[in-house]
Design a protein around this motif. Sequence first.
Motif, mmCIF file in Angstrom:
data_model
loop_
_atom_site.group_PDB
_atom_site.id
_atom_site.type_symbol
_atom_site.label_atom_id
_atom_site.label_comp_id
_atom_site.label_asym_id
_atom_site.label_seq_id
_atom_site.Cartn_x
_atom_site.Cartn_y
_atom_site.Cartn_z
ATOM 1 N N VAL A 333 0.788 -1.238 -0.012
ATOM 2 C CA VAL A 333 -0.201 -0.033 -0.074
ATOM 3 C C VAL A 333 0.803 1.160 0.021
ATOM 4 O O VAL A 333 0.587 2.287 -0.650
ATOM 5 C CB VAL A 333 -0.986 -0.107 1.175
ATOM 6 C CG1 VAL A 333 -1.779 1.334 1.343
ATOM 7 C CG2 VAL A 333 -2.048 -1.253 1.097
ATOM 8 N N PRO A 338 -3.405 0.079 -3.936
ATOM 9 C CA PRO A 338 -4.494 0.007 -2.826
ATOM 10 C C PRO A 338 -4.716 -1.385 -2.724
ATOM 11 O O PRO A 338 -5.362 -1.902 -3.784
ATOM 12 C CB PRO A 338 -5.741 0.908 -3.264
ATOM 13 C CG PRO A 338 -5.447 1.012 -4.762
ATOM 14 C CD PRO A 338 -3.949 0.900 -5.045
ATOM 15 N N GLU A 340 -6.571 -4.818 -0.547
ATOM 16 C CA GLU A 340 -7.736 -5.510 0.421
ATOM 17 C C GLU A 340 -7.184 -6.704 0.775
ATOM 18 O O GLU A 340 -7.058 -7.517 0.014
ATOM 19 C CB GLU A 340 -9.274 -5.065 0.022
ATOM 20 C CG GLU A 340 -10.247 -5.388 0.863
ATOM 21 C CD GLU A 340 -11.331 -5.535 0.320
ATOM 22 O OE1 GLU A 340 -12.557 -5.964 0.947
ATOM 23 O OE2 GLU A 340 -11.529 -4.874 -0.787
ATOM 24 N N ALA A 342 -8.253 -10.159 3.249
ATOM 25 C CA ALA A 342 -9.306 -10.686 3.680
ATOM 26 C C ALA A 342 -8.649 -12.088 4.332
ATOM 27 O O ALA A 342 -8.064 -12.849 3.505
ATOM 28 C CB ALA A 342 -10.261 -11.010 2.857
ATOM 29 N N ARG A 377 -6.240 -1.437 -8.180
ATOM 30 C CA ARG A 377 -6.934 -1.899 -6.975
ATOM 31 C C ARG A 377 -6.896 -3.380 -6.933
ATOM 32 O O ARG A 377 -7.188 -4.219 -7.747
ATOM 33 C CB ARG A 377 -8.447 -1.535 -6.930
ATOM 34 C CG ARG A 377 -8.646 -0.162 -6.922
ATOM 35 C CD ARG A 377 -10.340 0.115 -6.572
ATOM 36 N NE ARG A 377 -10.477 -0.218 -5.272
ATOM 37 C CZ ARG A 377 -10.178 0.466 -3.861
ATOM 38 N NH1 ARG A 377 -9.605 1.602 -4.038
ATOM 39 N NH2 ARG A 377 -10.539 0.016 -2.846
ATOM 40 N N ARG A 379 -7.305 -7.159 -4.694
ATOM 41 C CA ARG A 379 -7.678 -7.796 -3.533
ATOM 42 C C ARG A 379 -7.217 -9.194 -2.904
ATOM 43 O O ARG A 379 -6.958 -10.004 -4.185
ATOM 44 C CB ARG A 379 -9.366 -8.236 -3.795
ATOM 45 C CG ARG A 379 -10.070 -8.918 -2.445
ATOM 46 C CD ARG A 379 -11.294 -9.177 -2.881
ATOM 47 N NE ARG A 379 -11.940 -10.125 -1.761
ATOM 48 C CZ ARG A 379 -12.288 -9.671 -0.723
ATOM 49 N NH1 ARG A 379 -12.226 -8.672 -0.185
ATOM 50 N NH2 ARG A 379 -12.862 -10.805 0.247
ATOM 51 N N SER A 381 -7.197 -12.627 -0.770
ATOM 52 C CA SER A 381 -7.962 -13.483 0.181
ATOM 53 C C SER A 381 -7.344 -14.783 0.354
ATOM 54 O O SER A 381 -6.989 -15.271 -0.507
ATOM 55 C CB SER A 381 -9.575 -13.412 -0.505
ATOM 56 O OG SER A 381 -9.380 -14.327 -1.491
#
Length: 461
Positions: A333, A338, A340, A342, A377, A379, A381
């Motif tokens: 980051v 960015p 995310e 999980a 962006r 993600r 997980s």
Amino acid sequence: MFTRSLIPDREPARSPGRESARSRTMRAARQALRVLAAELGTPAGPGTPLFGNVHSRWLRRLPYIVACAFTVILLPSTGTVLSNYGMSGGLAVWLVGGLATAQTVPLLLAVTRPLQAWWVIFAADILCAMALTGADRIAGRAWPWPPPVVIGYLVLMLALSLRERRRTLMAVWLTTGVVGLLFAPVAPDRSHSTGVLLFVLTGVLLLMGAILRERGAVQRKLLEQETISEAERARRTLLEERARIARELHDVVAHHMSVITVQADSAPYRISGIPKEAQEEFGAIAATARESLAEMRRLLGVLRSEEAERHHGPEKTPQPGIGQLPKLVEGTVRAGVPVELALPEELPALEPAVDLSAYRIVQEALANVVRHAPGARTRVSVTATADRSRLTVLVVNSAPPAPSAPLETGGTGHGLIGMRERVRLVDGSLDTGPLPDGGFRVAARLPLSALPLSAKDSATA
């Protein structure tokens, strides 16, 4: 008229030297008998078949074929020869059948336990010689060992010489000769003695078999030494290559990482008027460089460690795993991507290899986003299946927010190759590829417990 002497006769005095020599002789004879009994009663090893270690199936079956052939041939011929000696009619028929069976059938046992077979066959041969002493038609015939007995005994000697030790073979040979000499005084009239013949032929076969066995043992040892030498050369080559890679990493990569650390740490002191945000960025760059340098030094230690290669022992420093993913995402980051993250509320217990592979896959996937899709962006997980059998690691990034040139344009593809190798080592699966919106997807499915190497090899074989 004679007078009886009242003085008792004195026994002649025995010489101490003569008595001592006799006791020494008896003691030596008893010791020799004990050694002979020990050698004749102790097989060389377990009952493995002759030629049981060869690769050819036909060679492994050859001793059984030879033993069966001689048993089938000698069993009826031994009975016929004994009947020709005059052992026929009444109980003699049963005696002939029992002796012929005891002299030939144990040849099948000689394939796996030749010394035990020798005890049975030699005892039957002695009983046969004693029974033939009073036979009616022994004149002009071979005694104490008829021709079928000699043939079966020589076959047994060949099997014995391929298995037993030298001292055992010597004990068998001497026992054969001594029994033949003991039968010589009671030889029937006009019979042809075969005691010396069997003694000589037994010695020749035992010597030939022992030479063949020792020659095979020497060849096996030479082959083992050649195999060990080849493995040692391959290992030495591997260690030299690892040392060369370690030198290159130390001289090039580690040097540049050290320079980056020094420059990032000293930037606020060398350049005046740097904003606070830039100082924090320089501090983050220095911290990341120091962390990378620490991992580089650990890798160099592994590459240079001969002990780790020999014993496959655990590395001395802890390996990163899923627990360090928040720190990894934080550094990404700060690099302008960015991300995310999980993670499950309760991290499952993972094998070290699986834990490290999951971390490295996420690390490489995020590094690819930074290099080829800056600002996209992303993600990350990590989920476990309901039955807690597999772990899914998913890294998905969208297209960059604005068209921009990637930080690196000449990718080599080594990162994806490395991810596939890590997944394959833990018996997992990897799915990578572009998305319709211009993004990229990396999905790895890993077992919660790494498959042992031996089990994996047998499964793939």
